[in-house]
Design a protein around this motif. Sequence first.
Motif, mmCIF file in Angstrom:
data_model
loop_
_atom_site.group_PDB
_atom_site.id
_atom_site.type_symbol
_atom_site.label_atom_id
_atom_site.label_comp_id
_atom_site.label_asym_id
_atom_site.label_seq_id
_atom_site.Cartn_x
_atom_site.Cartn_y
_atom_site.Cartn_z
ATOM 1 N N ALA A 266 0.831 -1.208 0.000
ATOM 2 C CA ALA A 266 0.000 0.000 0.000
ATOM 3 C C ALA A 266 0.864 1.257 0.000
ATOM 4 C CB ALA A 266 -0.924 -0.008 1.213
ATOM 5 N N ARG A 267 1.939 1.245 0.789
ATOM 6 C CA ARG A 267 2.842 2.414 0.813
ATOM 7 C C ARG A 267 3.484 2.633 -0.554
ATOM 8 N NH1 ARG A 267 4.112 0.243 6.012
ATOM 9 N NH2 ARG A 267 5.893 -0.881 5.143
ATOM 10 N N GLU A 268 3.903 1.562 -1.196
ATOM 11 C CA GLU A 268 4.538 1.685 -2.509
ATOM 12 C C GLU A 268 3.564 2.233 -3.545
ATOM 13 O OE1 GLU A 268 5.986 -2.177 -3.423
ATOM 14 O OE2 GLU A 268 7.741 -2.042 -2.086
ATOM 15 N N ILE A 269 2.334 1.750 -3.524
ATOM 16 C CA ILE A 269 1.354 2.214 -4.501
ATOM 17 C C ILE A 269 0.996 3.673 -4.252
ATOM 18 C CG2 ILE A 269 -1.048 1.955 -5.250
ATOM 19 C CD1 ILE A 269 -0.692 -1.065 -4.918
ATOM 20 N N GLU A 270 0.845 4.042 -2.995
ATOM 21 C CA GLU A 270 0.532 5.431 -2.683
ATOM 22 C C GLU A 270 1.670 6.358 -3.104
ATOM 23 O OE1 GLU A 270 -0.344 5.260 1.432
ATOM 24 O OE2 GLU A 270 -2.354 4.421 1.161
ATOM 25 N N ALA A 271 2.903 5.849 -3.056
ATOM 26 C CA ALA A 271 4.050 6.669 -3.430
ATOM 27 C C ALA A 271 4.176 6.821 -4.945
ATOM 28 C CB ALA A 271 5.333 6.065 -2.850
ATOM 29 N N ARG A 272 3.995 5.725 -5.674
ATOM 30 C CA ARG A 272 4.223 5.768 -7.124
ATOM 31 C C ARG A 272 2.941 5.932 -7.927
ATOM 32 N NH1 ARG A 272 4.371 -0.027 -6.450
ATOM 33 N NH2 ARG A 272 2.851 -1.017 -7.850
ATOM 34 N N GLY A 273 1.788 5.607 -7.303
ATOM 35 C CA GLY A 273 0.520 5.639 -8.007
ATOM 36 C C GLY A 273 0.315 4.395 -8.849
ATOM 37 N N GLN A 274 -0.888 4.217 -9.359
ATOM 38 C CA GLN A 274 -1.197 3.117 -10.267
ATOM 39 C C GLN A 274 -2.404 3.503 -11.106
ATOM 40 O OE1 GLN A 274 -2.553 -0.578 -8.510
ATOM 41 N NE2 GLN A 274 -4.140 0.413 -7.296
ATOM 42 N N THR A 275 -2.543 2.838 -12.235
ATOM 43 C CA THR A 275 -3.692 3.047 -13.103
ATOM 44 C C THR A 275 -4.726 1.967 -12.831
ATOM 45 O OG1 THR A 275 -2.312 4.009 -14.838
ATOM 46 C CG2 THR A 275 -4.473 3.181 -15.487
ATOM 47 N N VAL A 276 -5.953 2.387 -12.575
ATOM 48 C CA VAL A 276 -7.061 1.457 -12.356
ATOM 49 C C VAL A 276 -8.204 1.853 -13.287
ATOM 50 C CG1 VAL A 276 -8.771 0.584 -10.727
ATOM 51 C CG2 VAL A 276 -6.431 1.006 -9.958
ATOM 52 N N SER A 277 -8.607 0.930 -14.128
ATOM 53 C CA SER A 277 -9.696 1.188 -15.058
ATOM 54 C C SER A 277 -10.991 1.468 -14.309
ATOM 55 C CB SER A 277 -9.890 -0.023 -15.976
ATOM 56 O OG SER A 277 -11.099 0.072 -16.700
ATOM 57 N N ASP A 278 -11.767 2.422 -14.827
ATOM 58 C CA ASP A 278 -13.067 2.691 -14.207
ATOM 59 C C ASP A 278 -14.092 1.615 -14.549
ATOM 60 O OD1 ASP A 278 -13.619 3.261 -16.856
ATOM 61 O OD2 ASP A 278 -14.087 5.377 -16.531
ATOM 62 N N GLN A 279 -13.676 0.624 -15.346
ATOM 63 C CA GLN A 279 -14.543 -0.498 -15.672
ATOM 64 C C GLN A 279 -14.442 -1.632 -14.657
ATOM 65 O OE1 GLN A 279 -16.777 -0.319 -18.334
ATOM 66 N NE2 GLN A 279 -16.004 1.783 -18.209
ATOM 67 N N VAL A 280 -13.505 -1.517 -13.708
ATOM 68 C CA VAL A 280 -13.336 -2.559 -12.695
ATOM 69 C C VAL A 280 -14.442 -2.450 -11.653
ATOM 70 C CG1 VAL A 280 -11.849 -3.460 -10.858
ATOM 71 C CG2 VAL A 280 -10.842 -2.703 -13.017
ATOM 72 N N TYR A 281 -15.157 -3.547 -11.426
ATOM 73 C CA TYR A 281 -16.131 -3.597 -10.341
ATOM 74 C C TYR A 281 -15.380 -3.976 -9.067
ATOM 75 C CZ TYR A 281 -19.774 -5.151 -7.217
ATOM 76 O OH TYR A 281 -20.575 -5.310 -6.112
ATOM 77 N N PHE A 282 -15.431 -3.096 -8.058
ATOM 78 C CA PHE A 282 -14.718 -3.331 -6.804
ATOM 79 C C PHE A 282 -15.613 -2.916 -5.645
ATOM 80 C CE2 PHE A 282 -11.738 -1.764 -3.445
ATOM 81 C CZ PHE A 282 -11.174 -2.984 -3.129
ATOM 82 N N MET A 283 -15.570 -3.712 -4.562
ATOM 83 C CA MET A 283 -16.373 -3.418 -3.394
ATOM 84 C C MET A 283 -15.561 -3.671 -2.136
ATOM 85 S SD MET A 283 -18.898 -6.773 -3.348
ATOM 86 C CE MET A 283 -19.698 -6.292 -1.821
ATOM 87 N N LYS A 284 -15.921 -2.980 -1.071
ATOM 88 C CA LYS A 284 -15.294 -3.198 0.229
ATOM 89 C C LYS A 284 -16.037 -4.305 0.974
ATOM 90 C CE LYS A 284 -12.660 -1.134 2.306
ATOM 91 N NZ LYS A 284 -11.276 -1.561 2.601
ATOM 92 N N GLN A 285 -15.288 -5.065 1.769
ATOM 93 C CA GLN A 285 -15.889 -6.080 2.626
ATOM 94 C C GLN A 285 -16.143 -5.471 3.995
ATOM 95 O OE1 GLN A 285 -13.766 -9.816 3.027
ATOM 96 N NE2 GLN A 285 -14.797 -10.273 4.961
#
Length: 235
Positions: A74-93
Motif C-alpha cells: 500500500a505504501r509503494e502504490i501510494e508513493a508511485r501511483g497506479q492506473t485502475v480502469s473505471d470499468q473494474v467492479y470493486f467493493m469493500k468487505q
Amino acid sequence: MATVAGKPRWLPLESNPDVLNKFVKNMGLRGDYEFTDVFGLDPELLAMVPQPVGGVLLLFPVSDNYMERNAEEAREIEARGQTVSDQVYFMKQTISNACGTVGLLHCLGNNQARVQFEDGSYLQRYFAQCAGKSPAERGKLLEEANEISSAHEASAQEGQTDTPALEEDQTLHFICFVEKEGQLYELDGNKEFPINHGPTSPDTLLQDAAVVVRRFMEVTPDDMRFTVMAFSKTQ
C-alpha cells in the motif's frame, strides 16, 4: 444477519466448486460459466482448466508476513501511483467472514458482459443497485441484501468440512483476479483499492494470475492451505 462485537458476521464459505456453483445458481446465475478447481500451477495443470477463464479465486492463509506485505504494498502504490480502469467492479468487505461472497461478487461483477442473470434474481437486482456506487456503498448494500445473506448461510452449511462457530475468527481469506482492458487486477475487499499487477489478456489471465498466486505462496512457504478455482466457460 448475526453480529459479533457489533459487526455483521457470516459463516465462512468452503472453497469448493460444487458449493460455489450451487450458491451462484441459486442467486440467479445462468449460462455456461462455472467455478472449477485448479489442481496446480504448473503449465500442464493450468492447461487442463477449461477456457476461456473470466476470473480466478484464491483462498489463502492470512499471516503476520502477509499483513506486513500488504502494508508495504500500500505504501509503494501510494508513493508511485497506479492506473485502475473505471470499468473494474470493486467493493469493500464490511461483513466478517463474507470474503467468499465478496470474491464471488468481484468475479461476477467483472464478467457481466459474459454471463446472464435470471430476470428479477438476487444477482440482477444487487448489481443494478451497485451501478454508480462507491466500493464502500456496495459493501453496505451487501449488508442489506437479506436474500444474498440467506443464500450465503445455506451454502456455508454445505461442503465437506465442519461448519465453524459463528464467533470463530477465520485465518483464511478469499480474493479474486480478473482482466480488464488488458490489465490483471487483484480484488480484495479488505484492501482500499484494486491492485494492478500489470499486463494480461483474456487468453492468459489464468497463467498470469498463477504468477501472482506463487508470490502469495512465497510469503508462507510452509503453509499448504492454498486453493485456486477458475471461473470458466465449461460448455
